[in-house]
Design a protein around this motif. Sequence first.
Motif, PDB file in Angstrom:
ATOM      1  N   LYS A 443       0.821  -1.228   0.000  1.00  0.00           N
ATOM      2  CA  LYS A 443       0.000   0.000   0.000  1.00  0.00           C
ATOM      3  C   LYS A 443       0.845   1.264   0.000  1.00  0.00           C
ATOM      4  N   LEU A 444       2.105   1.106   0.439  1.00  0.00           N
ATOM      5  CA  LEU A 444       2.965   2.285   0.530  1.00  0.00           C
ATOM      6  C   LEU A 444       3.343   2.858  -0.833  1.00  0.00           C
ATOM      7  N   LEU A 445       2.970   2.180  -1.886  1.00  0.00           N
ATOM      8  CA  LEU A 445       3.248   2.679  -3.237  1.00  0.00           C
ATOM      9  C   LEU A 445       2.735   4.109  -3.379  1.00  0.00           C
ATOM     10  N   GLY A 446       1.545   4.306  -2.879  1.00  0.00           N
ATOM     11  CA  GLY A 446       0.910   5.634  -2.954  1.00  0.00           C
ATOM     12  C   GLY A 446       1.746   6.692  -2.253  1.00  0.00           C
ATOM     13  N   PHE A 447       2.338   6.308  -1.112  1.00  0.00           N
ATOM     14  CA  PHE A 447       3.185   7.221  -0.348  1.00  0.00           C
ATOM     15  C   PHE A 447       4.356   7.712  -1.211  1.00  0.00           C
ATOM     16  N   PHE A 448       5.033   6.754  -1.888  1.00  0.00           N
ATOM     17  CA  PHE A 448       6.193   7.132  -2.701  1.00  0.00           C
ATOM     18  C   PHE A 448       5.788   8.045  -3.850  1.00  0.00           C
ATOM     19  N   ILE A 449       4.669   7.656  -4.487  1.00  0.00           N
ATOM     20  CA  ILE A 449       4.221   8.477  -5.622  1.00  0.00           C
ATOM     21  C   ILE A 449       3.892   9.884  -5.151  1.00  0.00           C
ATOM     22  N   GLY A 450       3.214   9.953  -4.031  1.00  0.00           N
ATOM     23  CA  GLY A 450       2.866  11.252  -3.446  1.00  0.00           C
ATOM     24  C   GLY A 450       4.082  12.101  -3.184  1.00  0.00           C
ATOM     25  N   GLU A 451       5.122  11.462  -2.631  1.00  0.00           N
ATOM     26  CA  GLU A 451       6.350  12.203  -2.307  1.00  0.00           C
ATOM     27  C   GLU A 451       7.017  12.745  -3.573  1.00  0.00           C
ATOM     28  N   LYS A 457       6.396  19.142  -7.819  1.00  0.00           N
ATOM     29  CA  LYS A 457       5.281  20.095  -7.832  1.00  0.00           C
ATOM     30  C   LYS A 457       4.152  19.624  -8.754  1.00  0.00           C
ATOM     31  N   GLY A 458       3.947  18.297  -8.719  1.00  0.00           N
ATOM     32  CA  GLY A 458       2.817  17.720  -9.449  1.00  0.00           C
ATOM     33  C   GLY A 458       3.032  17.573 -10.936  1.00  0.00           C
ATOM     34  N   LYS A 459       4.251  17.850 -11.402  1.00  0.00           N
ATOM     35  CA  LYS A 459       4.442  17.860 -12.842  1.00  0.00           C
ATOM     36  C   LYS A 459       4.853  16.508 -13.431  1.00  0.00           C
ATOM     37  N   ALA A 460       5.179  15.540 -12.553  1.00  0.00           N
ATOM     38  CA  ALA A 460       5.578  14.233 -13.066  1.00  0.00           C
ATOM     39  C   ALA A 460       4.413  13.563 -13.764  1.00  0.00           C
ATOM     40  N   ASN A 461       4.703  12.971 -14.893  1.00  0.00           N
ATOM     41  CA  ASN A 461       3.674  12.240 -15.609  1.00  0.00           C
ATOM     42  C   ASN A 461       3.237  11.068 -14.744  1.00  0.00           C
ATOM     43  N   PRO A 462       2.019  11.062 -14.284  1.00  0.00           N
ATOM     44  CA  PRO A 462       1.604  10.070 -13.289  1.00  0.00           C
ATOM     45  C   PRO A 462       1.729   8.636 -13.782  1.00  0.00           C
ATOM     46  N   GLY A 463       1.477   8.397 -15.037  1.00  0.00           N
ATOM     47  CA  GLY A 463       1.581   7.041 -15.592  1.00  0.00           C
ATOM     48  C   GLY A 463       3.000   6.533 -15.508  1.00  0.00           C
ATOM     49  N   LEU A 464       3.880   7.377 -16.028  1.00  0.00           N
ATOM     50  CA  LEU A 464       5.290   7.009 -16.020  1.00  0.00           C
ATOM     51  C   LEU A 464       5.804   6.811 -14.602  1.00  0.00           C
ATOM     52  N   LEU A 465       5.424   7.746 -13.764  1.00  0.00           N
ATOM     53  CA  LEU A 465       5.864   7.731 -12.368  1.00  0.00           C
ATOM     54  C   LEU A 465       5.476   6.419 -11.704  1.00  0.00           C
ATOM     55  N   ASN A 466       4.241   6.079 -11.834  1.00  0.00           N
ATOM     56  CA  ASN A 466       3.709   4.861 -11.252  1.00  0.00           C
ATOM     57  C   ASN A 466       4.517   3.639 -11.714  1.00  0.00           C
ATOM     58  N   GLN A 467       4.704   3.603 -13.019  1.00  0.00           N
ATOM     59  CA  GLN A 467       5.409   2.490 -13.649  1.00  0.00           C
ATOM     60  C   GLN A 467       6.841   2.338 -13.119  1.00  0.00           C
ATOM     61  N   ILE A 468       7.547   3.464 -13.042  1.00  0.00           N
ATOM     62  CA  ILE A 468       8.974   3.428 -12.662  1.00  0.00           C
ATOM     63  C   ILE A 468       9.131   3.114 -11.179  1.00  0.00           C
ATOM     64  N   VAL A 469       8.315   3.731 -10.341  1.00  0.00           N
ATOM     65  CA  VAL A 469       8.410   3.494  -8.899  1.00  0.00           C
ATOM     66  C   VAL A 469       8.199   2.009  -8.624  1.00  0.00           C
ATOM     67  N   LYS A 470       7.151   1.481  -9.261  1.00  0.00           N
ATOM     68  CA  LYS A 470       6.815   0.071  -9.036  1.00  0.00           C
ATOM     69  C   LYS A 470       7.993  -0.839  -9.434  1.00  0.00           C
ATOM     70  N   LYS A 471       8.550  -0.513 -10.603  1.00  0.00           N
ATOM     71  CA  LYS A 471       9.653  -1.308 -11.121  1.00  0.00           C
ATOM     72  C   LYS A 471      10.835  -1.305 -10.158  1.00  0.00           C
ATOM     73  N   LYS A 472      11.131  -0.094  -9.668  1.00  0.00           N
ATOM     74  CA  LYS A 472      12.275   0.049  -8.771  1.00  0.00           C
ATOM     75  C   LYS A 472      12.058  -0.707  -7.464  1.00  0.00           C
TER      76      LYS A 472
END
Lengths: 475, 490, 95
Positions: A443-451, A457-472
């Motif tokens: 569940k902490l995935l959301g925490f990392f994405i939020g950070e 400042k909200g400019k990260a492409n959310p799709g890409l961000l999600n994908q990369i964080v998960k992968k890492k």
Amino acid sequence: MDDWQTVIGIEIHAQVNSKSKLFSSSSTDFGSAPNTQVSLVDAAMPGMLPVINKFCIEQAIKSGLGLNAKINNKSIFDRKNYFYQDLPQGYQISQFKDPIVGEGSVEIEIEGITKTIGIERLHLEQDAGKSLHDQDPNLTFVDLNRSGIALMEIVSKPDMSSSDEAIAYVRKVRSILRYLDTCDGNMEQGSLRADVNVSVRKKGEELGTRCEIKNLNSFKHIGAAINFEVDRQIKIIERGEQVKQETRLYEVVSNKTRSMRSKEDAHDYRYFPDPDLLPLQLEQDWIEKIKKSLPELPDEKKLRFINFYKISGYDAEVLTSDRRISEFFEEVAKNRSSKLSVSWVASELFAVLNKLNLNIENSPVSSSQLGELIDEIENGTISNRAAKEVFEEMCNSEKSVKDIIDDKGLVQISDTSEIEIFINKVLEDNPENVEKYKNGKTKLLGFFIGEVMKATKGKANPGLLNQIVKKKLDN
Amino acid sequence: MLDNLTILEASKLIDEKKVSALEITNSYLKKIEDSKKLNCFITVSHDKAVHAAKETDNRVSKNNRIGPMDGIPLAYKDLFCTKDTLTTASSKILSNFIPTYESTVTNNCINKGAITLGKLNCDEFAMGSTNKTSFYGPVVNPWKSLDSDEELVPGGSSGGSAASVAADLCIASIGTDTGGSIRQPASFTGAVGLKPTYGRVSRWGTIAFASSLDQAGPISKTVEDAAILLQTISGHDNKDSTSSQKPNEHYFSNLNSSVKNLKIGIPKEYMSDDLPLEIQNYWNEGKKILSENGAEIIEISLPHTKTALPAYYIIAPAEASSNLSRYDGVKYGLRTNEKNLIKMYESTRSDGFGDEVKRRIMIGTYVLSSGYYDAYYLKAQKIRSLIKKDFDNVFKDVNAILTPATPNTAFAIDKEEKDPVKNYLNDIFTVPINLAGLPAISIPFGLDKKGLPVGMQLITNSFEEQLLLNIAKNIQDSINFKNEPKCWWK
Amino acid sequence: MEFDKNSTIKLAKLARLSVNDNQLNSLEKDLKSILKFIDQLKEINTEDIDPTSNSLDQKLILRDDIAENTLSNEDLLKNVPESELGFFVVPKVIE
């Protein structure tokens, strides 16, 4: 309450959107100085005669066809005789026995259930003048600017059984007339008014005595007046008394209906064919020609929206209830994601229009501007969240979508390596949470994405961000 | 030289510059001034008339005269709205009404250069056949009985229109005819009175009595003048939905008095033992003249004749009751001050309308009211179809119909009729024609034993005014009647 | 239903005419006489006959939808018994 049934029939008075009046050439413009749009005919000067407006007849035929109704090849104009200060002739020219349009029907939908409401007839008639009672303690002032304006009276069958159905019916008829462009449907200016006939009865019993509530000019008032009236009538019957058949007025301030004093006299309208006019005979060719010119109507359009745009019935209903809205939507949705288009029109734009109390015609954002904004979302230039910020700015300024994005620096970070830098920093700063995640607290995935979002400042492409964080994290 | 002029004679004098339009106009204004005893005029438009006459003379001096009507002094029944000139319908309720508009009929005359002498007295809202229902008092017939000095009615409702022509207070006049209101007074005063086909003359600006029956038409000294006037006032008017789109005709230039090979019908239902012998005699003389001049006389039947009068006294009051609702004290006309709107309506209308008008409003209200509509109004409309069909059938066989115009000649003004229905019987020969919408003309035939004019009525099919005028001219030329009552009123 | 004094009063009310007691009797008598006269028609069979409300055999003429205001407020009110601020004025009406 459960064993009570309500029976509702409605007469809608819809002003034909003609330039001149039904039987005279005076202008129908709204809001002019008193008694400046009154011809000799409208003022019923001695020796004046009515000559009918062709356009009004055409609009009545069009409306009749839109209400799935029978057009009568021969119809007759009658005089309805009564004395009133706003009725200069001492009679209203109307249609009694032989209206221009006969039986028809419209469909309404309440909570997903469709119901057919019968139309009894549609006829043409003259509007009356306007009385002002608050200008002088002892006098009533009369303005005849409205006198003689063409109205279509649309009479329903007593097929409605709740205020919701009544509102849905009036909405539907209004929507059809606006699609056909035969009436502007402006209820505030009185272009569309409803007289509502209400009666109640115990289930299985005979029809109760009805009361007519006159001149309701908003959906809210229609609902409130019916609800009050139903309640009132039930209480009367439960007290063992009888409902008196009468004409009533709805008073906004008290949210009550009350008996109309001026209508207490027993009526005898003495209808007879107006000898100043000959019977109206319609050529079938003309009717056919009008039929061919009819636009797509709300029911058809709704079905097409559901099938073509693959949107929900609810969304389709919302988007097709008004012709201008449906046209706006189609301009936006052309070659774009229908899901995004629905959400931007029906949620974001509507919220703004509601807040500013504006019609779609005066929308601060045009369909092409809104389309451009959606394009920027679709091609990944901005995030949905940033889009909302852009939209807000669009509503308040003349700036182009691109300029707003540039000015605010809202272009999304879609460069993988750039995003990775931010992600790496966040993972480094939060080793404990990384550990927890790896131990199963996904569940902490959301925490990392939020950070990361915070950091960018909200400019990260959310799709890409999600994908990369998960992968890492999963590595 | 300027007495008893016809339009043709006056026109010739003006054309030949023997007399100016102003001289003619002034001579008529003087005669009107001297003839107040007859009570023909409600309003004399002295200044308007003089001004218009000068304009004619101006045109004449430049050889620009508009046509035969240019410079002809006319007067109009006070039912035609005239711009800036009091228009009353002979009713108290309109006794202060000054229209801002000109009726199509009077406008057509003015456009052809005719001079408006003034507005003529009539029965109130054209309801009556004696001219006694006028708020402005009765018109007096210029004709008097040989054996009595009693003042006689000129007939009605266009009593002033007919009397003013007989007394030579105008060259010709325009009246309206709803059930005989042109033909009956014309007959009582020795004038020619023409009721055109319904729809031939625009009703715009003419105060309505019964909209489906009202029709304006000329009262004149000769058939030729009637033809010129009909040509002047008729034609399509897009302001009147019941105005015919048939093109106007040149009734005067096409006048042809031959009746050779025409078939003239004599309806047996118009004959009765009650019909005064002298009227019967003139009727027979009419048959003789036409027959001698080459027409064939055929007895015909109009079986529903008897139903016409009761049907008329349903339809006309019904329409009138509604037409007269606009006189309510709000927009124009009389208003009696009251604190309450309904009281104001009731006082204004009760004070403003005379008894006969009130009776008709109430009968009209009754026959249209809930529960009685079918039995009276609808029934009368069906009878109307039957009457029309009677005429349709007859006109398959004959070209025209000859009947008496009235069942009696002029009677004393003082003769009080207690029962309103007795008065209605004056219209018995004229009413069926209005119900059927046909054209008809009343032409003077001669005098009865008492020295009073007797008129006959010719009827043709719809829009056959030319034929009607042709036959009328044939009779006129054969009879040579002069409408010149002995002048006692100056 | 028999035509009587009450019918006369009712009719006068409907036609917005006031009739005083003196006039009532003679008016009732007159109306009865007229009604008797027109009642003759009851004997005529008119079954299957279409009514004629206007004898003119012509189609209703239609006007084009062109707006023009031809009457000034001043001319409109030229003959008005009472007006205020360009309005027609009547005794207070309570709706």
